[in-house]
Design an enzyme around this catalytic site. Structure first.
Site, PDB file in Angstrom:
ATOM      1  N   TYR A 157      11.018 -64.740-106.455  1.00 41.76           N
ATOM      2  CA  TYR A 157      10.015 -63.719-106.121  1.00 41.76           C
ATOM      3  C   TYR A 157       8.961 -63.637-107.243  1.00 41.76           C
ATOM      4  O   TYR A 157       7.793 -63.373-107.009  1.00 41.76           O
ATOM      5  CB  TYR A 157      10.677 -62.366-105.839  1.00 41.76           C
ATOM      6  N   LYS A 164       4.214 -56.145-107.122  1.00 41.83           N
ATOM      7  CA  LYS A 164       4.795 -54.999-106.385  1.00 41.83           C
ATOM      8  C   LYS A 164       5.100 -53.840-107.325  1.00 41.83           C
ATOM      9  O   LYS A 164       4.981 -52.672-106.925  1.00 41.83           O
ATOM     10  CB  LYS A 164       6.064 -55.430-105.640  1.00 41.83           C
TER      11      LYS A 164
HETATM   12  P1  NAD Z   1       2.894 -61.262 -92.721  1.00 39.04           P
HETATM   13  O1  NAD Z   1       2.588 -62.647 -93.174  1.00 39.04           O
HETATM   14  O2  NAD Z   1       3.103 -61.033 -91.298  1.00 39.04           O
HETATM   15  O3  NAD Z   1       1.796 -60.263 -93.263  1.00 39.04           O
HETATM   16  C1  NAD Z   1       1.091 -60.440 -94.466  1.00 39.04           C
HETATM   17  C2  NAD Z   1      -0.344 -60.097 -94.147  1.00 39.04           C
HETATM   18  O4  NAD Z   1      -1.144 -60.161 -95.318  1.00 39.04           O
HETATM   19  C3  NAD Z   1      -0.976 -61.064 -93.117  1.00 39.04           C
HETATM   20  O5  NAD Z   1      -1.459 -60.320 -92.031  1.00 39.04           O
HETATM   21  C4  NAD Z   1      -2.108 -61.695 -93.887  1.00 39.04           C
HETATM   22  O6  NAD Z   1      -3.220 -61.975 -93.062  1.00 39.04           O
HETATM   23  C5  NAD Z   1      -2.403 -60.598 -94.883  1.00 39.04           C
HETATM   24  N1  NAD Z   1      -3.185 -61.048 -96.027  1.00 39.04           N
HETATM   25  C6  NAD Z   1      -2.856 -61.923 -97.016  1.00 39.04           C
HETATM   26  N2  NAD Z   1      -3.889 -62.112 -97.854  1.00 39.04           N
HETATM   27  C7  NAD Z   1      -4.902 -61.321 -97.394  1.00 39.04           C
HETATM   28  C8  NAD Z   1      -6.241 -61.088 -97.796  1.00 39.04           C
HETATM   29  N3  NAD Z   1      -6.771 -61.699 -98.864  1.00 39.04           N
HETATM   30  N4  NAD Z   1      -6.984 -60.218 -97.081  1.00 39.04           N
HETATM   31  C9  NAD Z   1      -6.480 -59.600 -95.997  1.00 39.04           C
HETATM   32  N5  NAD Z   1      -5.230 -59.788 -95.560  1.00 39.04           N
HETATM   33  C10 NAD Z   1      -4.454 -60.640 -96.242  1.00 39.04           C
HETATM   34  O7  NAD Z   1       4.170 -60.829 -93.586  1.00 39.04           O
HETATM   35  P2  NAD Z   1       4.900 -59.403 -93.742  1.00 39.04           P
HETATM   36  O8  NAD Z   1       6.265 -59.746 -94.211  1.00 39.04           O
HETATM   37  O9  NAD Z   1       4.713 -58.587 -92.545  1.00 39.04           O
HETATM   38  O10 NAD Z   1       4.140 -58.763 -94.976  1.00 39.04           O
HETATM   39  C11 NAD Z   1       3.531 -57.479 -94.943  1.00 39.04           C
HETATM   40  C12 NAD Z   1       3.835 -56.692 -96.215  1.00 39.04           C
HETATM   41  O11 NAD Z   1       5.231 -56.389 -96.241  1.00 39.04           O
HETATM   42  C13 NAD Z   1       3.534 -57.452 -97.502  1.00 39.04           C
HETATM   43  O12 NAD Z   1       2.996 -56.549 -98.459  1.00 39.04           O
HETATM   44  C14 NAD Z   1       4.907 -57.891 -97.944  1.00 39.04           C
HETATM   45  O13 NAD Z   1       4.949 -58.071 -99.342  1.00 39.04           O
HETATM   46  C15 NAD Z   1       5.728 -56.683 -97.524  1.00 39.04           C
HETATM   47  N6  NAD Z   1       7.172 -56.892 -97.424  1.00 39.04           N
HETATM   48  C16 NAD Z   1       7.681 -57.927 -96.700  1.00 39.04           C
HETATM   49  C17 NAD Z   1       9.063 -58.113 -96.613  1.00 39.04           C
HETATM   50  C18 NAD Z   1       9.658 -59.256 -95.856  1.00 39.04           C
HETATM   51  O14 NAD Z   1      10.793 -59.630 -96.144  1.00 39.04           O
HETATM   52  N7  NAD Z   1       8.965 -59.834 -94.886  1.00 39.04           N
HETATM   53  C19 NAD Z   1       9.913 -57.199 -97.279  1.00 39.04           C
HETATM   54  C20 NAD Z   1       9.353 -56.139 -97.991  1.00 39.04           C
HETATM   55  C21 NAD Z   1       7.979 -55.988 -98.060  1.00 39.04           C
HETATM   56  O1  0WE Z   2       6.542 -59.842-100.318  1.00 43.04           O
HETATM   57  C1  0WE Z   2       7.103 -60.725 -99.681  1.00 43.04           C
HETATM   58  C2  0WE Z   2       6.390 -62.008 -99.331  1.00 43.04           C
HETATM   59  C3  0WE Z   2       5.301 -62.268-100.280  1.00 43.04           C
HETATM   60  C4  0WE Z   2       4.574 -63.576-100.187  1.00 43.04           C
HETATM   61  C5  0WE Z   2       4.945 -64.680 -99.425  1.00 43.04           C
HETATM   62  C6  0WE Z   2       4.183 -65.825 -99.459  1.00 43.04           C
HETATM   63  C7  0WE Z   2       4.547 -67.064 -98.699  1.00 43.04           C
HETATM   64  C8  0WE Z   2       3.381 -67.976 -98.456  1.00 43.04           C
HETATM   65  C9  0WE Z   2       3.463 -63.653-100.983  1.00 43.04           C
HETATM   66  N1  0WE Z   2       2.717 -64.762-101.039  1.00 43.04           N
HETATM   67  C10 0WE Z   2       3.055 -65.842-100.303  1.00 43.04           C
HETATM   68  N2  0WE Z   2       2.274 -66.950-100.402  1.00 43.04           N
HETATM   69  C11 0WE Z   2       2.409 -68.027 -99.603  1.00 43.04           C
HETATM   70  O2  0WE Z   2       1.703 -69.037 -99.780  1.00 43.04           O
HETATM   71  N3  0WE Z   2       8.413 -60.529 -99.311  1.00 43.04           N
HETATM   72  C12 0WE Z   2       9.082 -59.325 -99.743  1.00 43.04           C
HETATM   73  C13 0WE Z   2       9.206 -61.529 -98.587  1.00 43.04           C
HETATM   74  C14 0WE Z   2       9.899 -62.357 -99.609  1.00 43.04           C
HETATM   75  O3  0WE Z   2       9.251 -63.361-100.236  1.00 43.04           O
HETATM   76  C15 0WE Z   2      10.141 -63.886-101.157  1.00 43.04           C
HETATM   77  C16 0WE Z   2      11.346 -63.210-101.091  1.00 43.04           C
HETATM   78  C17 0WE Z   2      11.196 -62.219-100.100  1.00 43.04           C
HETATM   79  C18 0WE Z   2      12.220 -61.225 -99.696  1.00 43.04           C
HETATM   80  C19 0WE Z   2       9.940 -64.912-102.068  1.00 43.04           C
HETATM   81  C20 0WE Z   2      11.002 -65.302-102.896  1.00 43.04           C
HETATM   82  C21 0WE Z   2      12.201 -64.632-102.826  1.00 43.04           C
HETATM   83  C22 0WE Z   2      12.393 -63.584-101.925  1.00 43.04           C
END
Ligand code: NAD
Ligand code: 0WE
Length: 262
Positions: A157, A164
């Site tokens: 991460y 974050k």
């Molecule tokens: P996702 O890929 O569906 O959403 C990420 C979004 O970020 C996308 O819609 C993308 O277009 C947008 N984005 C990235 N760069 C951008 C930019 N420069 N301008 C505008 N938009 C931009 O993935 P998700 O998992 O739904 O992620 C949403 C949020 O939830 C993120 O902040 C992620 O860190 C957080 N989150 C995700 C998880 C997980 O496990 N998926 C867990 C906890 C928190």
């Molecule tokens: O916040 C996130 C995802 C964040 C994320 C994911 C990507 C993948 C593609 C940010 N930047 C990028 N850039 C890319 O090019 N999560 C909480 C989901 C997540 O991501 C991980 C996790 C978990 C959980 C990455 C490593 C380990 C655990």
């Protein structure tokens, strides 16, 4: 009557039906909110437009959060269409993929650090700057999405954990600042969910399986569960809650070790 009837909500972060922002939009729509959506780039435009139909979106606008001019024009359009706004959902996070692979000290670069913090943390207060004048006198709120990696280390991460942590501090400082206008600011710390952002991560399947074992509920959470918690936090039922990080993770963050197998 729905929890959010009559509220105007901007949702930033819909990229697919799996997006956490889509779970939030679905819950907001069900609870009676009026919805505006943004899409990051032209590649996502038509997809987000078709989601917009489903949720009866009043506005569907381009927004790359690294651009102040695009942020400004989103809120100009909202002012013209709605005159005001009640809720802003920030569901955006990004670091270059090379930052999220391998040893933290070796993988982290000055440029990757800067991008991760700009897109994942600064952008939340950037939205608040432009939303604030449209949020006066209406018990408005902002909500963002964070992850336990802000508070504990885990493999890969890496710099996203720092971004974050900055985002979570941002929630507290924004809550204190905007509290003078009666505006609440909170975050949901979601457990790991398979989304587009997660699909780029090496061994994400393995992590989901591991996570499930150590979670008190013995399963991973869904975007529907995050959406329901978001609807509550943005509703008047949560009028006393601000500066809070609410875990929607099945209890994972309260554990220190997974059950021993016998
Ligand atoms: P996702 O890929 O569906 O959403 C990420 C979004 O970020 C996308 O819609 C993308 O277009 C947008 N984005 C990235 N760069 C951008 C930019 N420069 N301008 C505008 N938009 C931009 O993935 P998700 O998992 O739904 O992620 C949403 C949020 O939830 C993120 O902040 C992620 O860190 C957080 N989150 C995700 C998880 C997980 O496990 N998926 C867990 C906890 C928190
Ligand atoms: O916040 C996130 C995802 C964040 C994320 C994911 C990507 C993948 C593609 C940010 N930047 C990028 N850039 C890319 O090019 N999560 C909480 C989901 C997540 O991501 C991980 C996790 C978990 C959980 C990455 C490593 C380990 C655990």
């Amino acid at each position: 009557m729905g929890l959010l009837t009559g509220k105007k909500v901007l949702i930033v972060g819909v990229a697919s039906k799996l997006s956490i922002a889509s779970g939030i939009a679905e819950a907001c729509f069900r609870e009676g909110a009026e919805i505006a959506l943004t899409y990051q780039n032209d590649k996502l435009k038509s997809r987000v437009e078709s989601f917009g139909e489903k949720w009866n979106a009043s506005l569907i606008l381009p927004l790359d959060v690294s651009s102040d001019t695009q942020i400004e024009s989103v809120f100009d359009s909202i002012k013209a269409e709605w005159g005001a706004i009640d809720i802003v959902i920030h569901s955006v996070g990004y670091a270059p993929a090379s930052e999220l692979d391998g040893d933290y000290v070796n993988a982290t670069t000055r440029e990757g650090f800067q991008i991760a913090h700009d897109i994942s943390a600064y952008s939340f207060v950037a939205l608040a700057k432009y939303a604030r004048p449209l949020m006066q006198g209406r018990n408005a709120c902002l909500l963002t999405l964070t992850y336990l990696g802000a508070q504990r280390t885990l493999p890969n991460y890496n710099v996203m954990g720092l971004a974050k942590a900055s985002l979570e501090a941002n929630v507290r400082y924004m809550a204190n600042s905007l509290g003078t206008d009666g505006i609440r600011v909170n975050a949901i710390s979601a457990g790991p969910i398979r989304t587009l952002a997660a699909s780029g991560i090496k061994s994400f399947r393995k992590m989901l399986a591991e996570n499930e074992k150590q979670t008190p509920l013995r399963r991973n959470v869904t975007i529907e569960e995050v959406g329901n918690a978001a609807a509550f936090l943005c509703s008047d039922l949560a009028s006393g809650i601000s500066g809070e990080i609410l875990f929607v993770d099945g209890g994972f963050n309260t554990t220190a070790m997974r059950p021993l197998e016998d």
